[in-house]
Design an enzyme around this catalytic site. Structure first.
Site, mmCIF file in Angstrom:
data_model
loop_
_atom_site.group_PDB
_atom_site.id
_atom_site.type_symbol
_atom_site.label_atom_id
_atom_site.label_comp_id
_atom_site.label_asym_id
_atom_site.label_seq_id
_atom_site.Cartn_x
_atom_site.Cartn_y
_atom_site.Cartn_z
ATOM 1 N N ASP A 111 0.847 -1.195 0.000
ATOM 2 C CA ASP A 111 0.000 0.000 0.000
ATOM 3 C C ASP A 111 0.887 1.251 0.000
ATOM 4 O O ASP A 111 1.626 1.485 0.957
ATOM 5 C CB ASP A 111 -0.873 -0.032 1.284
ATOM 6 C CG ASP A 111 -2.106 0.836 1.178
ATOM 7 O OD1 ASP A 111 -3.134 0.484 1.787
ATOM 8 O OD2 ASP A 111 -2.044 1.864 0.472
ATOM 9 N N ASP A 123 -2.885 4.894 -2.334
ATOM 10 C CA ASP A 123 -3.798 5.550 -1.386
ATOM 11 C C ASP A 123 -4.192 6.948 -1.885
ATOM 12 O O ASP A 123 -3.321 7.742 -2.234
ATOM 13 C CB ASP A 123 -3.053 5.670 -0.043
ATOM 14 C CG ASP A 123 -3.933 6.238 1.049
ATOM 15 O OD1 ASP A 123 -4.962 5.609 1.352
ATOM 16 O OD2 ASP A 123 -3.601 7.319 1.572
ATOM 17 N N GLU A 130 -7.016 4.066 -5.048
ATOM 18 C CA GLU A 130 -8.163 4.464 -4.253
ATOM 19 C C GLU A 130 -8.558 5.855 -4.711
ATOM 20 O O GLU A 130 -7.763 6.792 -4.595
ATOM 21 C CB GLU A 130 -7.824 4.490 -2.764
ATOM 22 C CG GLU A 130 -9.028 4.906 -1.940
ATOM 23 C CD GLU A 130 -8.690 5.323 -0.533
ATOM 24 O OE1 GLU A 130 -7.611 5.905 -0.337
ATOM 25 O OE2 GLU A 130 -9.485 5.069 0.372
ATOM 26 N N HIS A 183 -10.718 -1.302 5.438
ATOM 27 C CA HIS A 183 -10.359 -0.895 6.802
ATOM 28 C C HIS A 183 -10.955 0.464 7.168
ATOM 29 O O HIS A 183 -10.763 0.949 8.290
ATOM 30 C CB HIS A 183 -8.844 -0.856 6.921
ATOM 31 C CG HIS A 183 -8.253 0.129 5.973
ATOM 32 N ND1 HIS A 183 -8.270 -0.028 4.591
ATOM 33 C CD2 HIS A 183 -7.713 1.336 6.185
ATOM 34 C CE1 HIS A 183 -7.740 1.013 4.023
ATOM 35 N NE2 HIS A 183 -7.392 1.858 4.959
ATOM 36 N N ASP A 184 -11.639 1.102 6.195
ATOM 37 C CA ASP A 184 -12.255 2.407 6.487
ATOM 38 C C ASP A 184 -13.771 2.320 6.589
ATOM 39 O O ASP A 184 -14.419 3.303 6.974
ATOM 40 C CB ASP A 184 -11.962 3.401 5.350
ATOM 41 C CG ASP A 184 -10.508 3.765 5.250
ATOM 42 O OD1 ASP A 184 -10.055 4.055 4.130
ATOM 43 O OD2 ASP A 184 -9.811 3.750 6.291
HETATM 44 O O1 TEU Z 1 -8.618 6.771 2.846
HETATM 45 C C1 TEU Z 1 -8.969 7.991 2.255
HETATM 46 C C2 TEU Z 1 -10.372 8.232 2.438
HETATM 47 O O2 TEU Z 1 -11.020 8.761 1.571
HETATM 48 C C3 TEU Z 1 -10.995 7.734 3.688
HETATM 49 O O3 TEU Z 1 -10.159 8.125 4.783
HETATM 50 C C4 TEU Z 1 -12.296 8.395 3.830
HETATM 51 O O4 TEU Z 1 -12.086 9.778 3.567
HETATM 52 C C5 TEU Z 1 -12.811 8.239 5.191
HETATM 53 O O5 TEU Z 1 -12.301 7.094 5.747
HETATM 54 C C6 TEU Z 1 -14.314 8.127 5.028
HETATM 55 O O6 TEU Z 1 -14.884 8.743 6.122
HETATM 56 C C7 TEU Z 1 -7.235 6.471 2.732
HETATM 57 C C8 TEU Z 1 -6.960 5.308 3.662
HETATM 58 O O7 TEU Z 1 -7.726 4.187 3.242
HETATM 59 C C9 TEU Z 1 -7.346 5.745 5.052
HETATM 60 O O8 TEU Z 1 -7.221 4.658 5.977
HETATM 61 C C10 TEU Z 1 -6.416 6.877 5.461
HETATM 62 O O9 TEU Z 1 -6.826 7.377 6.726
HETATM 63 C C11 TEU Z 1 -6.489 8.028 4.445
HETATM 64 O O10 TEU Z 1 -6.434 7.595 3.092
HETATM 65 C C12 TEU Z 1 -5.302 8.952 4.632
HETATM 66 O O11 TEU Z 1 -4.144 8.278 4.213
#
Ligand code: TEU
Ligand code: CA
Length: 552
Positions: free
Chosen positions: A96, A196, A246, A322-323
């Site tokens: 990642d 990311d 992403e 994971h989000d």
């Molecule tokens: O996620 C980006 C992102 O769009 C998400 O954080 C989203 O904005 C939020 O979770 C929804 O409420 C990526 C990674 O997957 C995330 O874990 C990181 O926190 C983020 O980027 C920053 O690197």
């Protein structure tokens, strides 16, 4: 671009997957311990979320050294071992790459703060008065997207946490540094890369306030994002690696370019529109409870599946990561129809056109953990918004009810391996509390149950390998009056599948056509055969039925 249409990718959040050394934190040796389980499941690649050196402010998405593993996860030797052991099982590793920003603990940022101009140009610093941020943009984690450094008399941009400083991709030296990171991991035998929030890397020429939103319209799918991606892929020679971007708040048009077969950018991309049908209002406000709009979900699936098909571009298919909260809690049913709904949701997404992703625990129907106090939450985004909600006048109970449905920690609880204490994840108290239902929901229990969700996922993966129509067939959606029923066909030459899914916890009907009278049921989540008169198909609560018509 290589073809990953019959591959399945499994996402691991190492911190919560398996703890091998009893410190309550998942680690790389723990992943190695579970490779036989993953090989048995049938997956082809493992996407590991970041395990690089990090202060863990955003659980590793705040990278302080792109080339070294954080000691909490193990050693470089463990990593080499994981790659080698994966190879033996025909499983490739996808790492990642968090290239939109670094941690403010990164050497580059520390040298920028020390006044080195070269490294200040690695980031987005703007002159300005201490009470006047360059723009009114908001961080995605709440608060201003700018932080003032009084020693420099400058502001720096952070679209995420204040400890995650955005990199300046306009600077060719930054782009070269990041290419070196890719080359380093490529040389180590890594077979794929997830990028990311890669559609945020190109910032605008002019910095202006956003009077309608949080500023995302100025930097999302920015002016040079496609050029930067083409350059990165070309100069590191990863055209034929499995790569996924992403794409935060993106558009279909851009995703057709990001993953178009001729574009030589990425193999596929994640978009999130289908995961905002239970968000309300502008910029899709996440921190408010709302029932999912299943009609909107069907419209979105059809728009994106048909659009990407017309554009000869490729979807990453997913519900969980994971989000995101656990999908069976969000769009399925945790109670009477837990098993049926988990299977229906899995089949719906796995049989569409694209490459499916399984997030750790999804394959056993893990649910949200039902936390009841703010102390149980670790996620910076959740803890920030808990305070924001209280400041907006919500009671603690109201704020906790919203977090219980929306928090990213919902998917970060320890993987539930057994019904033993700490669910077989660790033999000591984990860094984040285990979900309250691990005795009922765990791998060990489902490996002994032929009708388990785990066995259903294995069947889905096998079907994708067996039936080329799933990997490469055209998709078409059936007009279905009933908002709760989604139906689509997949066709390749003479092979044809019909997939019918009932989103509802009640019986739902859909028109049925004579041509499917001879259809053979190849997958379902109810034992006995469904009743139908080939004019109207009755689907039981959360039922999925997959019919096949072969060579005629
Ligand atoms: O996620 C980006 C992102 O769009 C998400 O954080 C989203 O904005 C939020 O979770 C929804 O409420 C990526 C990674 O997957 C995330 O874990 C990181 O926190 C983020 O980027 C920053 O690197
Ligand atoms: Ca550990």
């Amino acid at each position: 671009m290589a073809d990953f249409s019959n591959k399945v990718i499994y996402q691991i959040y190492p911190k919560s997957f398996k703890d091998s050394n009893g410190d309550g934190i998942g680690d790389i040796p723990g992943v190695i311990e579970k490779l036989d389980y993953l090989q048995d499941l049938g997956v082809d690649y493992l996407w590991l979320t970041p395990f690089f050196v990090s202060p863990q402010r955003d659980n590793g998405y705040d990278v302080a050294d792109y080339r070294n593993i954080d000691p909490m996860f193990g050693t470089m030797e463990d990593l080499d071992n994981l790659i080698a052991e994966g190879e033996k099982r025909n499983i490739g590793l996808m790492f990642d790459m968090v290239f939109n920003h670094t941690s403010t603990s990164h050497e580059w940022f520390r040298r920028a703060l020390a006044g080195e101009k070269k490294y200040q140009d690695y980031y987005i610093f703007k002159e300005g008065a201490p009470d006047q941020p360059p723009t009114n943009w908001q961080s995605k984690f709440g608060g201003s997207a700018w932080e003032y450094v009084s020693s420099l008399g400058k502001w720096y941009l952070h679209l995420f946490d204040v400890t995650q400083a955005d990199l300046n991709w306009k600077n060719p030296e930054v782009r070269e540094e990041l290419k070196e990171v890719i080359r380093f991991w490529k040389a180590k035998g890594v077979k794929g890369f997830r990028f990311d929030v890669v559609n945020l890397i190109s910032k605008p020429e002019i910095w202006e306030d956003d009077f309608e939103g949080d500023g995302r319209k100025f930097y999302t799918d920015g002016p040079y994002v496609h050029e930067y991606l083409k350059e990165l892929v070309r100069d590191t020679g990863i055209e034929d690696y499995v790569t996924v971007g992403e794409m935060s708040s993106t558009t279909l048009e851009h995703c057709i370019r990001y993953s178009g077969a001729e574009e030589k950018e990425l193999s596929m991309c994640f978009n999130f529109h289908h995961l905002k049908v239970d968000y309300r209002g502008g910029d899709k406000w996440k921190w408010e409870l709302m029932e999912p709009d299943y009609m909107e979900l069907k419209v979105i699936f059809e728009k994106w599946q048909m659009g990407m098909q017309r554009g000869n571009a490729w979807n990453a298919l997913f519900w969980c990561n994971h989000d995101q909260p656990r999908i069976v809690s969000r769009f399925g049913n945790e109670g009477e129809y837990w098993k049926e709904s988990a299977k229906m949701l899995a089949g719906m997404i796995h049989l569409m056109r694209g490459t499916p992703y399984i997030y750790q625990g999804e394959e056993i129907g893990m649910t949200n953990p039902h936390y009841t106090s703010i102390e149980q939450y670790a996620d910076v985004e959740s803890r920030n918004y808990y305070e924001i909600l209280l400041n907006e006048g919500k009671t603690k109970e109201e704020a906790l009810e919203i977090l219980a449905a929306r928090s990213r920690d919902n998917s970060r609880t320890p993987m539930q391996w057994t019904d033993e204490r700490y669910c077989g994840f660790s033999d000591t108290k984990p860094w984040i509390p285990v979900s309250d239902n691990f005795e009922k929901i765990n791998v060990k229990k489902q490996k002994q149950d032929r009708d388990s969700i785990l066995e259903f996922y294995k069947k889905l993966i096998m079907l994708r390998k067996e039936k080329e129509v799933i990997a490469r067939g055209n998709i078409e959606f059936m007009e279905v009056e009933n908002a709760g029923v989604l139906a689509y066909t997949r066709c390749l030459d003479k092979q044809k599948l019909l997939v019918c899914c009932n989103f509802r916890d009640v019986e739902s009907q859909m028109e049925f056509t004579q041509e499917w009278k001879s259809g053979r049921k190849i997958l379902g989540n109810y034992e006995e055969n469904h009743k139908n008169n080939y004019k109207v198909l009755t689907l039981r609560p959360y039922e999925i039925i997959v019919l096949e018509k072969g060579e005629e």
